[in-house]
Design a protein around this motif. Structure first.
Motif, PDB file in Angstrom:
ATOM      1  N   GLU A  29       0.801  -1.153   0.090  1.00  0.00           N
ATOM      2  CA  GLU A  29       0.017   0.133  -0.211  1.00  0.00           C
ATOM      3  C   GLU A  29       0.866   1.238  -0.285  1.00  0.00           C
ATOM      4  OE1 GLU A  29      -1.750  -3.427   0.954  1.00  0.00           O
ATOM      5  OE2 GLU A  29      -0.558  -2.617   2.286  1.00  0.00           O
ATOM      6  N   PRO A  70      -7.114   3.229  -2.238  1.00  0.00           N
ATOM      7  CA  PRO A  70      -8.183   2.216  -2.671  1.00  0.00           C
ATOM      8  C   PRO A  70      -8.738   2.217  -3.794  1.00  0.00           C
ATOM      9  CG  PRO A  70      -8.476   3.433  -0.341  1.00  0.00           C
ATOM     10  CD  PRO A  70      -7.451   3.974  -1.070  1.00  0.00           C
ATOM     11  N   GLY A  71      -8.851   1.145  -4.517  1.00  0.00           N
ATOM     12  CA  GLY A  71      -9.360   1.022  -5.736  1.00  0.00           C
ATOM     13  C   GLY A  71      -8.380   1.200  -7.054  1.00  0.00           C
ATOM     14  N   TYR A 116      -4.248   1.360   5.691  1.00  0.00           N
ATOM     15  CA  TYR A 116      -5.842   1.409   5.612  1.00  0.00           C
ATOM     16  C   TYR A 116      -6.662   2.251   6.587  1.00  0.00           C
ATOM     17  CZ  TYR A 116      -5.770  -2.580   2.152  1.00  0.00           C
ATOM     18  OH  TYR A 116      -5.871  -3.331   0.965  1.00  0.00           O
ATOM     19  N   TRP A 135      -6.348   5.884   5.685  1.00  0.00           N
ATOM     20  CA  TRP A 135      -7.151   6.223   4.468  1.00  0.00           C
ATOM     21  C   TRP A 135      -8.398   6.375   4.767  1.00  0.00           C
ATOM     22  CZ3 TRP A 135      -4.653   1.813   0.872  1.00  0.00           C
ATOM     23  CH2 TRP A 135      -3.511   2.132   0.229  1.00  0.00           C
ATOM     24  N   GLU A 146     -15.568  -0.485   6.244  1.00  0.00           N
ATOM     25  CA  GLU A 146     -15.103   0.073   4.974  1.00  0.00           C
ATOM     26  C   GLU A 146     -13.674  -0.387   4.571  1.00  0.00           C
ATOM     27  OE1 GLU A 146     -15.920   2.262   1.308  1.00  0.00           O
ATOM     28  OE2 GLU A 146     -17.220   1.789   3.146  1.00  0.00           O
ATOM     29  N   TRP A 198     -12.403  -2.254   1.070  1.00  0.00           N
ATOM     30  CA  TRP A 198     -11.351  -1.984   0.345  1.00  0.00           C
ATOM     31  C   TRP A 198     -10.391  -3.460   0.103  1.00  0.00           C
ATOM     32  CZ3 TRP A 198     -10.163   3.272   3.064  1.00  0.00           C
ATOM     33  CH2 TRP A 198     -11.394   3.931   2.733  1.00  0.00           C
ATOM     34  N   TYR A 199     -10.059  -3.884   1.280  1.00  0.00           N
ATOM     35  CA  TYR A 199      -9.180  -5.029   1.083  1.00  0.00           C
ATOM     36  C   TYR A 199      -9.811  -6.166   0.477  1.00  0.00           C
ATOM     37  CZ  TYR A 199      -7.102  -9.188   3.888  1.00  0.00           C
ATOM     38  OH  TYR A 199      -6.270 -10.300   3.987  1.00  0.00           O
ATOM     39  N   ASP A 228     -11.448  -5.965  -2.000  1.00  0.00           N
ATOM     40  CA  ASP A 228     -11.322  -5.509  -3.458  1.00  0.00           C
ATOM     41  C   ASP A 228      -9.966  -5.917  -3.958  1.00  0.00           C
ATOM     42  OD1 ASP A 228     -12.430  -3.929  -6.091  1.00  0.00           O
ATOM     43  OD2 ASP A 228     -10.691  -2.793  -5.431  1.00  0.00           O
TER      44      ASP A 228
END
Length: 444
Positions: free
Chosen positions: A95, A111-112, A153, A156, A186, A190-191, A193
């Protein structure tokens, strides 16, 4: 006989050259998916034992971008294979972070958003491993700071400055902050994804979907996930346990032919309580157990005072290994020692300096692993930390800077601290000898 996640083998290639290096020149049979049968791994109907290493930077070397070095990657894979090392534990997701010692670039830019060069680097790594009939363990996150990880994370999601223990020295607070990740829905979206993006990816080199590729032995939830700090993590253990179960179940739904493991350190990664470790790993979606062992980090062994600490350190090591193998026997699941490492003599970092104590400790660890495996116990293999190969430190203080070689030691540690270099002949001989012993156990 019931085999967990049974599948037939597919094709790839391997031949050995006269000089002992591997070269890939023709198509032959690649082994199939690693499966679990009770407390053992099986591969194509036979027991599967392995000698492996940590090679976290494999996707970085495979990248077509400026961080990559595909020629070096091919040399490293050939060298590993020639020394009997056939299982690589690899960082599959990093990350982007402002953490002082986080590796750059990162696969997850936000994220994404993903770094296409690093995804292609992972493609290249897996395609080349397939040609050499090597197996990969891919971990998808990190409790620690050196690849961004869980604290990134948290940053973020909350908008708070990322907590950096390399600047503050506040490790208890850092661990508690990383563990907030488990309690953030949330962040879990993200994780997941990231997980779905990688697990269902189609390899741009060979056209295989990752979840259909027998090169991938296991998807690992994270590197050394913990419930929190030893001092303050116990109130959040149930969140940790639930995260393991739900995430392992999710990965299993995406990749039913491949195995799932946690990446946990064992009792030392479960508030120093082996019963909590057991409880966290009882999920039916956790196919096998992992544990790590760090003689220096856990204050068992002092390389600057080796004669006074070696004997007691090895007693601690034997007790720790035996306790985890015994537990795996009781739980009926295989177990892997997926990290252990030792500094060079006198705490030196340079290739060419003595590794007498490292060699002795590696040999002692390997002897116990082989003894327990030969007796039919649940231990199936090791991934020593770490493979440095032909990498060399680029800075006078041995700390990594962007653009330097990857040596295996992560960016927050001196380059050469625990790395096995390609010139470490005595260590490589210990590894080769153990590989021969373990591979001899493959056939009943």
């Amino acid at each position: 006989m019931f085999y967990r996640k049974l599948i037939l083998p597919v094709l790839a290639a391997l031949v050995l050259t006269a000089c002992g290096q591997t070269s890939i020149s023709e198509t032959s049979e690649q082994s199939g998916f690693v499966q679990v049968d009770g407390r053992h791994f099986v591969l194509d109907g036979e027991r599967y034992y392995f000698v492996g290493t940590n090679f976290w930077y494999g996707a970085y070397l495979g990248s077509p971008g400026p961080e990559g070095d595909r020629e070096r990657l091919l040399r490293e894979l050939d060298n590993l294979k020639a020394n009997g090392i056939t299982n690589l534990r690899v960082l599959a997701a990093s990350e982007s972070s402002e953490l002082m010692r986080a590796v750059q670039p990162a696969l997850v830019e936000e994220p994404g958003e993903y770094n296409d060069n690093l995804l292609k680097g992972l493609d290249f790594l897996l395609a080349e491993m397939a040609k050499r009939d090597m197996k990969a363990v891919l971990y998808m996150n990190n409790f620690w700071q050196w690849s961004g990880g869980m604290s990134q994370y948290v940053a973020w999601l909350t908008g708070e400055p990322v907590m950096d223990p390399d600047k503050t020295g506040e490790w208890n607070a850092f661990m508690q902050n990383s563990a907030r990740f488990y309690r953030m829905p949330e962040a879990q979206k993200w994780y997941r994804d990231v997980i779905k993006t990688i697990v269902t990816r189609t390899n741009s080199i060979n056209g295989r979907r990752y979840n259909e590729d027998p090169t991938v032995m296991s998807w690992q939830l994270a590197n050394e996930p913990r419930p929190g700090s030893d001092a303050d993590g116990r109130p959040y253990f149930e969140h940790f346990k639930n995260w393991i179960h739900e995430t392992a179940k999710y990965i299993d739904s995406l990749a039913p032919k491949q195995l799932v493991s946690t990446g946990n350190e064992g009792a030392m990664g479960a508030l120093r309580d082996i019963e909590l470790y057991r409880e966290a790993h009882e999920s039916p979606y956790v196919d096998y157990l992992t544990f790590h062992m760090w003689l220096k980090n856990w204050s068992w062994f002092d390389i600057h005072n080796p004669e006074a600490t070696y004997e007691s350190a090895m007693k601690e090591a034997y007790d720790y290994m035996n306790a985890h193998v015994d537990l795996a026997n009781e739980m009926g699941k295989p177990i892997v020692l997926s990290e252990f490492g030792v500094e060079r003599d006198q705490g030196r970092f340079e290739p060419g300096t003595s590794t007498q104590y490292r060699d002795d400790i590696y040999a002692a660890v390997f002897d116990l692993i082989h003894e327990r495996a030969a007796a039919g116990d649940a231990i199936a293999g090791t991934n020593f930390w770490t493979w440095g190969g032909s990498g060399r430190a680029g800075q006078s203080d041995f700390m990594w800077a962007e653009g330097d070689d990857y040596t295996g030691d992560p960016p927050q540690e001196a380059q050469g601290l625990n790395s096995v270099f390609d010139t470490d002949a005595s260590t490589l001989e210990v590894i080769r000898a153990h590989a021969e012993e373990m591979h001899a156990l493959d056939k009943p």
